[in-house]
Design a protein around this motif. Structure first.
Motif, PDB file in Angstrom:
ATOM      1  N   SER A  88      -4.837 -42.133  32.914  1.00 39.79           N
ATOM      2  CA  SER A  88      -5.788 -41.030  32.741  1.00 39.79           C
ATOM      3  C   SER A  88      -5.224 -39.968  31.798  1.00 39.79           C
ATOM      4  O   SER A  88      -5.946 -39.430  30.948  1.00 39.79           O
ATOM      5  CB  SER A  88      -6.109 -40.416  34.104  1.00 39.79           C
ATOM      6  OG  SER A  88      -6.973 -39.325  33.960  1.00 39.79           O
ATOM      7  N   ILE A  89      -3.942 -39.676  31.931  1.00 42.71           N
ATOM      8  CA  ILE A  89      -3.284 -38.702  31.043  1.00 42.71           C
ATOM      9  C   ILE A  89      -3.331 -39.203  29.605  1.00 42.71           C
ATOM     10  O   ILE A  89      -3.655 -38.445  28.679  1.00 42.71           O
ATOM     11  CB  ILE A  89      -1.832 -38.442  31.495  1.00 42.71           C
ATOM     12  CG1 ILE A  89      -1.818 -37.626  32.785  1.00 42.71           C
ATOM     13  CG2 ILE A  89      -1.030 -37.739  30.402  1.00 42.71           C
ATOM     14  CD1 ILE A  89      -0.447 -37.503  33.422  1.00 42.71           C
ATOM     15  N   ALA A  90      -3.015 -40.476  29.395  1.00 40.03           N
ATOM     16  CA  ALA A  90      -3.031 -41.041  28.039  1.00 40.03           C
ATOM     17  C   ALA A  90      -4.436 -40.961  27.440  1.00 40.03           C
ATOM     18  O   ALA A  90      -4.600 -40.600  26.269  1.00 40.03           O
ATOM     19  CB  ALA A  90      -2.546 -42.493  28.069  1.00 40.03           C
ATOM     20  N   LYS A  91      -5.448 -41.260  28.260  1.00 36.06           N
ATOM     21  CA  LYS A  91      -6.837 -41.179  27.789  1.00 36.06           C
ATOM     22  C   LYS A  91      -7.186 -39.744  27.415  1.00 36.06           C
ATOM     23  O   LYS A  91      -7.783 -39.491  26.361  1.00 36.06           O
ATOM     24  CB  LYS A  91      -7.765 -41.697  28.886  1.00 36.06           C
ATOM     25  CG  LYS A  91      -9.213 -41.688  28.517  1.00 36.06           C
ATOM     26  CD  LYS A  91     -10.064 -42.188  29.668  1.00 36.06           C
ATOM     27  CE  LYS A  91     -11.534 -42.059  29.341  1.00 36.06           C
ATOM     28  NZ  LYS A  91     -12.379 -42.407  30.488  1.00 36.06           N
ATOM     29  N   ASP A  92      -6.808 -38.796  28.279  1.00 39.54           N
ATOM     30  CA  ASP A  92      -7.095 -37.383  27.998  1.00 39.54           C
ATOM     31  C   ASP A  92      -6.350 -36.897  26.757  1.00 39.54           C
ATOM     32  O   ASP A  92      -6.896 -36.122  25.965  1.00 39.54           O
ATOM     33  CB  ASP A  92      -6.741 -36.511  29.202  1.00 39.54           C
ATOM     34  CG  ASP A  92      -7.702 -36.703  30.372  1.00 39.54           C
ATOM     35  OD1 ASP A  92      -8.759 -37.338  30.166  1.00 39.54           O
ATOM     36  OD2 ASP A  92      -7.392 -36.221  31.487  1.00 39.54           O
ATOM     37  N   GLU A  93      -5.107 -37.341  26.579  1.00 38.28           N
ATOM     38  CA  GLU A  93      -4.342 -36.932  25.397  1.00 38.28           C
ATOM     39  C   GLU A  93      -4.977 -37.501  24.128  1.00 38.28           C
ATOM     40  O   GLU A  93      -5.023 -36.834  23.092  1.00 38.28           O
ATOM     41  CB  GLU A  93      -2.890 -37.384  25.515  1.00 38.28           C
ATOM     42  CG  GLU A  93      -2.082 -36.543  26.481  1.00 38.28           C
ATOM     43  CD  GLU A  93      -0.666 -37.041  26.677  1.00 38.28           C
ATOM     44  OE1 GLU A  93      -0.358 -38.209  26.307  1.00 38.28           O
ATOM     45  OE2 GLU A  93       0.146 -36.258  27.214  1.00 38.28           O
ATOM     46  N   GLU A  94      -5.493 -38.727  24.212  1.00 35.52           N
ATOM     47  CA  GLU A  94      -6.167 -39.330  23.061  1.00 35.52           C
ATOM     48  C   GLU A  94      -7.430 -38.541  22.721  1.00 35.52           C
ATOM     49  O   GLU A  94      -7.698 -38.244  21.552  1.00 35.52           O
ATOM     50  CB  GLU A  94      -6.521 -40.784  23.391  1.00 35.52           C
ATOM     51  CG  GLU A  94      -7.181 -41.541  22.268  1.00 35.52           C
ATOM     52  CD  GLU A  94      -7.485 -42.974  22.663  1.00 35.52           C
ATOM     53  OE1 GLU A  94      -8.603 -43.443  22.362  1.00 35.52           O
ATOM     54  OE2 GLU A  94      -6.619 -43.624  23.269  1.00 35.52           O
ATOM     55  N   ILE A  99     -10.334 -34.433  19.460  1.00 39.87           N
ATOM     56  CA  ILE A  99     -11.014 -33.136  19.392  1.00 39.87           C
ATOM     57  C   ILE A  99     -10.263 -32.189  18.459  1.00 39.87           C
ATOM     58  O   ILE A  99     -10.879 -31.450  17.679  1.00 39.87           O
ATOM     59  CB  ILE A  99     -11.178 -32.539  20.806  1.00 39.87           C
ATOM     60  CG1 ILE A  99     -12.214 -33.351  21.585  1.00 39.87           C
ATOM     61  CG2 ILE A  99     -11.574 -31.071  20.751  1.00 39.87           C
ATOM     62  CD1 ILE A  99     -12.326 -32.989  23.048  1.00 39.87           C
ATOM     63  N   GLN A 100      -8.931 -32.212  18.523  1.00 39.34           N
ATOM     64  CA  GLN A 100      -8.147 -31.361  17.624  1.00 39.34           C
ATOM     65  C   GLN A 100      -8.377 -31.753  16.169  1.00 39.34           C
ATOM     66  O   GLN A 100      -8.490 -30.889  15.299  1.00 39.34           O
ATOM     67  CB  GLN A 100      -6.657 -31.447  17.960  1.00 39.34           C
ATOM     68  CG  GLN A 100      -6.280 -30.650  19.188  1.00 39.34           C
ATOM     69  CD  GLN A 100      -4.811 -30.781  19.547  1.00 39.34           C
ATOM     70  OE1 GLN A 100      -4.168 -31.800  19.271  1.00 39.34           O
ATOM     71  NE2 GLN A 100      -4.274 -29.749  20.175  1.00 39.34           N
ATOM     72  N   ASN A 101      -8.473 -33.050  15.898  1.00 38.84           N
ATOM     73  CA  ASN A 101      -8.755 -33.515  14.540  1.00 38.84           C
ATOM     74  C   ASN A 101     -10.149 -33.056  14.106  1.00 38.84           C
ATOM     75  O   ASN A 101     -10.322 -32.569  12.986  1.00 38.84           O
ATOM     76  CB  ASN A 101      -8.641 -35.041  14.462  1.00 38.84           C
ATOM     77  CG  ASN A 101      -8.780 -35.543  13.050  1.00 38.84           C
ATOM     78  OD1 ASN A 101      -8.197 -34.986  12.123  1.00 38.84           O
ATOM     79  ND2 ASN A 101      -9.572 -36.581  12.874  1.00 38.84           N
ATOM     80  N   ASP A 102     -11.130 -33.223  15.002  1.00 39.02           N
ATOM     81  CA  ASP A 102     -12.489 -32.760  14.695  1.00 39.02           C
ATOM     82  C   ASP A 102     -12.495 -31.256  14.445  1.00 39.02           C
ATOM     83  O   ASP A 102     -13.175 -30.775  13.524  1.00 39.02           O
ATOM     84  CB  ASP A 102     -13.448 -33.086  15.841  1.00 39.02           C
ATOM     85  CG  ASP A 102     -13.695 -34.585  16.000  1.00 39.02           C
ATOM     86  OD1 ASP A 102     -13.324 -35.348  15.074  1.00 39.02           O
ATOM     87  OD2 ASP A 102     -14.242 -34.989  17.043  1.00 39.02           O
ATOM     88  N   LEU A 103     -11.750 -30.524  15.246  1.00 38.13           N
ATOM     89  CA  LEU A 103     -11.669 -29.075  15.083  1.00 38.13           C
ATOM     90  C   LEU A 103     -11.050 -28.711  13.736  1.00 38.13           C
ATOM     91  O   LEU A 103     -11.527 -27.798  13.047  1.00 38.13           O
ATOM     92  CB  LEU A 103     -10.855 -28.457  16.228  1.00 38.13           C
ATOM     93  CG  LEU A 103     -10.712 -26.945  16.239  1.00 38.13           C
ATOM     94  CD1 LEU A 103     -12.074 -26.277  16.355  1.00 38.13           C
ATOM     95  CD2 LEU A 103      -9.815 -26.517  17.381  1.00 38.13           C
ATOM     96  N   ARG A 104     -10.014 -29.443  13.326  1.00 37.41           N
ATOM     97  CA  ARG A 104      -9.378 -29.197  12.029  1.00 37.41           C
ATOM     98  C   ARG A 104     -10.378 -29.448  10.895  1.00 37.41           C
ATOM     99  O   ARG A 104     -10.514 -28.632   9.975  1.00 37.41           O
ATOM    100  CB  ARG A 104      -8.147 -30.104  11.857  1.00 37.41           C
ATOM    101  CG  ARG A 104      -7.398 -29.904  10.551  1.00 37.41           C
ATOM    102  CD  ARG A 104      -6.302 -30.945  10.366  1.00 37.41           C
ATOM    103  NE  ARG A 104      -6.778 -32.314  10.465  1.00 37.41           N
ATOM    104  CZ  ARG A 104      -7.397 -32.981   9.491  1.00 37.41           C
ATOM    105  NH1 ARG A 104      -7.629 -32.408   8.343  1.00 37.41           N
ATOM    106  NH2 ARG A 104      -7.778 -34.231   9.674  1.00 37.41           N
ATOM    107  N   ILE A 105     -11.106 -30.550  10.996  1.00 41.85           N
ATOM    108  CA  ILE A 105     -12.106 -30.887   9.963  1.00 41.85           C
ATOM    109  C   ILE A 105     -13.194 -29.818   9.922  1.00 41.85           C
ATOM    110  O   ILE A 105     -13.583 -29.348   8.846  1.00 41.85           O
ATOM    111  CB  ILE A 105     -12.704 -32.289  10.232  1.00 41.85           C
ATOM    112  CG1 ILE A 105     -11.642 -33.373   9.971  1.00 41.85           C
ATOM    113  CG2 ILE A 105     -13.935 -32.534   9.375  1.00 41.85           C
ATOM    114  CD1 ILE A 105     -12.038 -34.753  10.458  1.00 41.85           C
TER     115      ILE A 105
END
Length: 167
Positions: A88-94, A99-105
């Motif tokens: 679950s942690i790995a899924k959330d980190e992915e 989301i961080q990439n989308d936010l950067r874009i």
């Protein structure tokens, strides 16, 4: 510390019994168990009719084995739950990385839009200034044209009067 209901119930025991899992035993309990085992071995060698106590110790050993088996199952369950949480942690980190990439874009797009908007607003302000100056000049031209027209009509009337008076 005693448990009223153990986290991992031991088979053959009532859930209302006060139990201590092997990991919660005090060090002196371990010492007593070792001492009892050593005494049992010593007594069986010196007293042949000691089989009843041996049987009791065998039952205690069986009980310890049951505790051990149950403890191993509990540890396996905990490891499975840990692995589930880890997935679950790995899924959330992915998802977080996405989301961080989308936010950067989106931040880059917003910066570009802000730059374009600033340039367009500046251009619009220049158009407004040019239009105001042109309208002001046009108004002056119109006023001058009207004045010129009035002057021209007056002069025309004056010339016509002069001609009539001269004739």
């Amino acid at each position: 510390f005693p448990f009223v209901k153990p986290a991992c119930p031991v088979q053959g025991r009532r859930s209302t019994q006060t139990l201590r899992p092997p990991c919660a035993r005090a060090p002196n309990d371990r010492y007593r168990i070792r001492a009892a085992a050593a005494a049992l071995i010593r007594d069986t060698r010196t007293r042949p009719g000691f089989s009843l106590q041996w049987k009791h110790m065998a039952q205690a050993g069986s009980s310890l084995q049951n505790y051990n088996n149950e403890l191993v199952r509990c540890i396996e369950d905990l490891r499975e739950k840990r692995e589930e949480v880890n997935r679950s942690i790995a899924k959330d980190e992915e998802e977080k990385a996405k989301i961080q990439n989308d936010l950067r874009i989106l931040t880059e797009r917003l910066a570009k839009l802000n730059d374009n908007l600033a340039r367009k607003i500046s251009s619009r302000n220049e158009y407004d200034k040019t239009i105001q100056e042109t309208e002001a000049a046009y108004s002056k031209i119109m006023e001058s044209s009207q004045t010129l027209l009035h002057v021209l009509k007056r002069e025309s009337v004056n010339l016509t009067k002069k001609r009539q008076t001269s004739s």
